[in-house]
Design an enzyme around this catalytic site. Structure first.
Site, PDB file in Angstrom:
ATOM      1  N   HIS A 182       0.814  -1.219   0.000  1.00 45.18           N
ATOM      2  CA  HIS A 182       0.000   0.000   0.000  1.00 45.18           C
ATOM      3  C   HIS A 182       0.850   1.273   0.000  1.00 45.18           C
ATOM      4  O   HIS A 182       0.319   2.356  -0.213  1.00 45.18           O
ATOM      5  CB  HIS A 182      -1.033  -0.012   1.143  1.00 45.18           C
ATOM      6  CG  HIS A 182      -0.539   0.416   2.489  1.00 45.18           C
ATOM      7  ND1 HIS A 182      -0.162  -0.464   3.469  1.00 45.18           N
ATOM      8  CD2 HIS A 182      -0.379   1.638   3.036  1.00 45.18           C
ATOM      9  CE1 HIS A 182       0.201   0.197   4.549  1.00 45.18           C
ATOM     10  NE2 HIS A 182       0.077   1.484   4.317  1.00 45.18           N
ATOM     11  N   ASP A 241       0.748  -7.672   2.483  1.00 45.80           N
ATOM     12  CA  ASP A 241       0.965  -6.257   2.122  1.00 45.80           C
ATOM     13  C   ASP A 241       2.460  -5.939   1.958  1.00 45.80           C
ATOM     14  O   ASP A 241       3.051  -5.271   2.816  1.00 45.80           O
ATOM     15  CB  ASP A 241       0.333  -5.386   3.225  1.00 45.80           C
ATOM     16  CG  ASP A 241       0.207  -3.938   2.821  1.00 45.80           C
ATOM     17  OD1 ASP A 241       0.790  -3.553   1.800  1.00 45.80           O
ATOM     18  OD2 ASP A 241      -0.467  -3.181   3.551  1.00 45.80           O
ATOM     19  N   SER A 293       4.207   2.416   8.199  1.00 46.49           N
ATOM     20  CA  SER A 293       3.912   1.400   7.188  1.00 46.49           C
ATOM     21  C   SER A 293       5.208   1.030   6.482  1.00 46.49           C
ATOM     22  O   SER A 293       5.943   1.908   6.042  1.00 46.49           O
ATOM     23  CB  SER A 293       2.928   1.954   6.155  1.00 46.49           C
ATOM     24  OG  SER A 293       1.661   2.003   6.708  1.00 46.49           O
TER      25      SER A 293
END
Ligand code: ASP
Length: 711
Positions: A79, A215, A646
């Site tokens: 992402h 992810d 992230s």
């Protein structure tokens, strides 16, 4: 609750905080070792040699990445890079949908504009920055002296073009650290699983545990032949980093020590109850409503064709990401009674401050100064936050800016002689209209204008609101209809016809345009009445909070406090552990591939499972990646993380990579304002799932061969 810091007992326990690597030795390392860490502070951050921090980068300005091979291979989140993957995708060759694996170096894909940044060193420059600053200065004088001192430090440094230095304030300007960074600009895409793995569960699963998405994506940093950063060139070679992280196949168990090294962007752990109330009761609900409609429109549009899905899925997920989190934050703050808890801390603190006000003049009337401050700041902040969301949500606003900026940047001669608008600008306008849903604004604008009006004070309403209430009798749709009727932005055919005119005529036409006038009045109001005032109030805010936080630390004597996140490198540590979100419910700390298959729903795009994943698993021989009976997918731990974390490496007690951080749990999304170690969890992708995918699905032996794998 935020502000509860280190407790002193010997059993492992979760820890609140995002700590600066340079202060680990004095503040945290003993605690970390008691919890199981088998490294020294120098193994993590080493001024004079390499440490784990040398394998961690800022990826693309807003995420983190980890170097995992001696050949500059980098892992981050899917992402964090979906916009890059999308940029390489076409309907005929849809890398976003199908995934991508470069099976040799020549196939790796360059990404113009993508940068990764290494932290070289951190230096405490508080004394130099605060030299000649004294308590009798007002905030403007103080800031001028600080800027002067900062400039002096930067001017005194000799650094080449690919290094840069930043001096950042901590604890609202009580301390200052200098960060020296090195940036690489040739970063190539090496691999990414299909979105049905990388973004499995989509928006429905986002911010929620249990989670089953793979992810991740892989990139490689390239350097010139001297191993130095360089602009993209086919002659560049893979970068040889000072450190890379070994990947551990040993897995994770409940209670294991974990730490996350990365770049959390922004937290507000110390704000007073008053400010938190404005955020959760006024700003976030308004912003959620603003995004609701846009997301609905995007969802409908994406259903229309595969082209539309490819075009809009990345903006959709990025809009939905914060939108969904905001709901979690509101609920978390309410369930957690975070505002009441803050009020209690404030009571204690202001009592303490009042008692000391005689000896410490900065405490004099502090409570009253805060409440005076919030009388002004509260309405301004709401107008700023909601107004900015409105303007950012309008595609035509960006389009107008693109056109005007493009024309104003044309060489003087071109503009003055009334030449044509350059073809290159027309092309970027065309591309903008192709990839942005400009047509939505006609539907969203009435709604946005109403939300802004209803949630902000009269002083911040642009002039056109009087027209809405008078001429249009409060009918926002009628107002927007009128505006669009006379606007060149009402349809693109009309707009492109006008682009054939001379730049001067076009500018005149845009300035007379009724839609442009709405944007203009709105942005002028925000700039003059909101941003400017807020900017000067922010100095007062810093001053008050500097006294408050310093006072808290003093009052709690001996406890360790961490500064709010500000996109500087932080280390968070805790342990692998499940949690109980409600009576009778307990969540286990890991998920497995069985859960992916359980969630499969071919009717829902978000829960489609690719055939290749099923085949890879069914082909057997998965022992290397299996824990107990299945391949693990994700796990949770009590590491205090935030947006920007992230893609951060999650490490075990030996400093080996066990996971890639990518999210937080629903009940813990409030952790940017109030962290509860009992309930806040970071969600990570298990490296064993990464390796399983690389081996069994991608068959990427070339990639596996360059990794250091701890069996
Ligand atoms: N999922 C988050 C992000 O998008 C990470 C987090 O906030 O914990 O940055």
């Amino acid at each position: 609750m935020a502000l509860i810091i280190i407790r002193t007992h010997t059993v492992a326990y979760p820890v609140e905080g995002m700590w600066l690597p340079v202060w680990l030795d004095s503040l945290n390392i003993k605690d970390m070792q008691e919890m199981g860490l088998r490294l020294s502070a120098g193994d993590i951050y080493n001024m004079n040699g390499s440490g784990l921090k040398d394998a961690v980068v800022i990826f693309g300005g807003g995420c983190t990445g980890a170097v995992i091979s001696p050949e500059g291979l980098l892992i981050t989140n899917h992402h964090c890079s979906d916009d890059r993957i999308q940029a390489h995708s076409t309907i005929g060759n849809n890398l976003l949908e199908n995934g991508f694996w470069a099976l040799n170096r020549e196939d790796e894909l360059p990404n113009p504009g993508l940068e990764v940044t290494f932290l070289v060193t951190i230096r405490d420059v508080t004394d130099t920055v605060l030299a000649n600053v004294n308590e009798s200065m007002n905030e403007t004088e103080r800031n001028m002296m600080i800027s002067h001192n900062i400039q002096g430090i930067i001017d005194g440094m000799t650094i080449d073009s690919y290094h840069h230095a930043e001096i950042m304030p901590f604890f609202f300007g009580d301390q200052y650290l200098l960060f020296l960074y090195k940036t690489f600009k040739d970063v190539r895409l090496v691999g990414a699983p299909p979105a049905s793995i990388g973004n499995f569960g989509g928006n429905t699963d986002n911010w929620v545990w249990p989670r089953h998405s793979g992810d991740f994506s892989l990139f490689r940093i390239y350097a010139d032949r001297y191993n130095s950063p360089a602009e993209y060139s086919p002659d560049n070679i893979p970068y040889k980093p000072p450190a890379h992280l070994p990947l551990s196949l040993r897995g994770v168990r409940e209670g294991d020590f974990t730490m996350v090294i990365g770049y959390p962007g922004n937290t507000d752990e110390y704000i007073l109850s008053e400010e938190l109330r404005i955020i959760v009761e006024q700003c976030l609900p308004a912003k959620i409503q603003i995004r609701d409609l846009k997301l609905e429109l995007l969802e409908d549009e994406m259903e229309i064709s595969p082209e539309a899905r490819l075009r809009y899925s990345v903006p959709y997920y990025s809009l939905a990401n914060a939108w969904k989190k905001w709901t979690g934050v509101i609920r978390g703050i309410q369930n957690h009674r975070a505002i009441d808890e803050k009020i209690m801390i404030e009571k204690d603190f202001f009592l303490y401050a009042r008692q000391l006000a005689g000896e410490k003049f900065q405490y004099k009337g502090l409570k009253e100064r805060f409440s005076e401050f919030y009388k002004m700041y509260g309405p301004l902040y709401a107008a700023y936050d909601i107004g900015t969301e409105v303007l950012n949500g309008l595609e035509t606003f960006d389009l107008v800016n693109l056109i005007l900026k493009g024309i104003y940047q044309m060489p003087e001669t071109a503009g003055a002689s009334g030449n044509e608008i350059p073809q290159q600008l027309i092309r970027s306008i065309r591309n903008f209209c192709k990839s942005n849903p400009v047509q939505f604004d006609r539907e969203t604008l009435p709604f946005y204008l109403r939300i802004y009006f209803e949630n902000t004070a009269d002083d911040f309403h642009p002039e056109f609101y009087s027209q809405i209430s008078n001429r249009n009798r409060g009918d926002y749709h009628a107002f927007v209809k009128d505006v669009y009727n006379g606007s060149i932005f009402s349809d693109t055919v009309r707009l492109f016809r006008l682009l054939q005119r001379s730049p001067r005529k076009l500018i005149r036409r845009i300035h007379d345009d009724p839609l442009y006038q709405v944007f203009y009045q709105f942005s002028i109001k925000l700039t003059e009445s909101v941003y400017a005032q807020l900017d000067s109030l922010s100095h007062e805010r810093n001053r008050l909070y500097r006294i408050f936080v310093k006072g808290l630390i003093e009052m709690d004597g001996g406890k360790h406090y961490y500064p709010d996140a500000n996109l500087t490198m932080r280390v968070a540590y805790g342990q692998i552990e499940g949690y109980s979100p409600a009576d009778a419910i307990h969540y286990r700390y890991y998920t497995t591939i069985e859960g992916v298959f359980e969630k499969e729903d071919p009717q829902m795009q978000e829960y489609a499972v690719p055939r290749a994943l099923k085949d890879a698993y069914a082909s057997g021989n998965n022992d290397r990646y299996t824990a107990d009976t299945s391949v693990p997918v994700c796990f949770i731990a009590s590491n205090h993380t935030s947006g920007g974390n992230s893609g951060s490496p999650v490490l075990n007690a030996e400093g080996h990579l066990i996971g890639i951080n990518f999210d937080r749990n629903w009940e813990g999304t409030m952790s940017d304002y109030a962290y509860d170690p009992e309930i806040c969890r970071n969600i990570s992708l298990d490296v064993r799932y990464v390796l399983f995918i690389l081996d069994k699905l991608a068959n990427a032996k070339n990639i596996l061969n360059e990794l250091t794998i701890i069996e």
